[in-house]
Design an enzyme around this catalytic site. Structure first.
Site, PDB file in Angstrom:
ATOM      1  N   ILE A  82       0.841  -1.199   0.000  1.00 60.13           N
ATOM      2  CA  ILE A  82       0.000   0.000   0.000  1.00 60.13           C
ATOM      3  C   ILE A  82       0.875   1.248   0.000  1.00 60.13           C
ATOM      4  O   ILE A  82       1.760   1.406   0.842  1.00 60.13           O
ATOM      5  CB  ILE A  82      -0.938   0.021   1.220  1.00 60.13           C
ATOM      6  CG1 ILE A  82      -1.769  -1.258   1.285  1.00 60.13           C
ATOM      7  CG2 ILE A  82      -1.840   1.255   1.159  1.00 60.13           C
ATOM      8  CD1 ILE A  82      -2.632  -1.515   0.083  1.00 60.13           C
ATOM      9  N   LYS A  83       0.602   2.126  -0.946  1.00 62.47           N
ATOM     10  CA  LYS A  83       1.382   3.358  -1.090  1.00 62.47           C
ATOM     11  C   LYS A  83       0.579   4.519  -0.513  1.00 62.47           C
ATOM     12  O   LYS A  83      -0.571   4.743  -0.896  1.00 62.47           O
ATOM     13  CB  LYS A  83       1.681   3.586  -2.572  1.00 62.47           C
ATOM     14  CG  LYS A  83       2.845   4.503  -2.887  1.00 62.47           C
ATOM     15  CD  LYS A  83       3.086   4.469  -4.396  1.00 62.47           C
ATOM     16  CE  LYS A  83       4.312   5.262  -4.792  1.00 62.47           C
ATOM     17  NZ  LYS A  83       4.474   5.258  -6.272  1.00 62.47           N
TER      18      LYS A  83
END
Length: 217
Positions: A82-83
């Site tokens: 997850i960015k």
């Protein structure tokens, strides 16, 4: 040093993955827009092309919204990372997600102080943008040096993922400094294979071999 490719073009990813040298993929909303495909579907496709982390970015700006989006994204595949942006809410989300065992890439880092905070939040990766730093009159590689020094001082496990790479010199300097990962566009990575003297050497060997009239198979 690990090599990630910065693209959502599945054909380019497959091409580089076939070399056996690709360790992961990073994407962002701009790259997804260029790909012209459904975000979830293209992320799922990319996750099937590589074994390593595939960064998929949330677009919500608040912690609760980021967590809701992250819940959807991390169900796509086990290798989704997850960015999140380097903001207060982004780091709150980072802390929560890494506490649950989810990989997190904290992006849009432009200072060593920001990188320090990301490490304290438990980020898996920190993404300092060297090219954009250069564009604004600073030396992007100085930023990488500062982050490397700070992380080594305190034995942080957060990996330095050098982003916004524009050319081979950025890759070389990242390796010299000891960055953990670089992510670069396909053209930059493919350019690393090339050297004019390599091409000339091959031409010379083939010309001499042709004179022998021999075949190997």
């Amino acid at each position: 040093m690990k090599f990630f490719v910065d693209t959502a073009d599945t054909a380019e990813i497959a091409d580089l993955a076939a070399t056996g040298l690709l360790d992961g993929v990073t994407t962002n909303p701009t790259l997804i827009a260029k790909a012209g495909k459904d975000f979830i579907e293209v992320t799922k496709e990319i996750c099937g092309l590589v074994d390593g982390p595939v960064s998929a970015e949330v677009v919500a700006l608040d912690h609760e919204g980021m967590m809701r989006e992250a819940e959807v994204l991390r169900k796509i595949a086990d290798n989704v990372c997850i960015k999140v942006p380097l903001t207060v809410d982004g780091l709150k989300t980072c802390k929560a997600l890494t506490g649950e065992g989810t990989m997190v890439n904290v992006t849009l880092c432009f200072s060593a102080n920001q990188a320090l905070l990301a490490a304290k939040a438990g980020a898996t990766f920190i993404s300092p943008f060297v090219g954009r730093h250069d564009d604004n009159g600073f030396d992007g590689m100085d930023l990488i040096r500062d982050i490397r020094l700070i992380y080594d001082n305190y034995a942080f496990e957060t990996q330095i993922l050098v982003a916004s790479i524009r050319h081979g010199v950025h890759v070389l300097e990242s390796a010299r400094i000891g960055a953990d990962v670089i992510t670069a566009p396909p053209a930059v990575i493919k350019g690393l294979f090339k050297h004019v003297l390599t091409d000339k050497g091959i031409e010379g060997f083939l010309a001499d071999w042709a004179k022998t009239g021999q075949k190997i198979v």
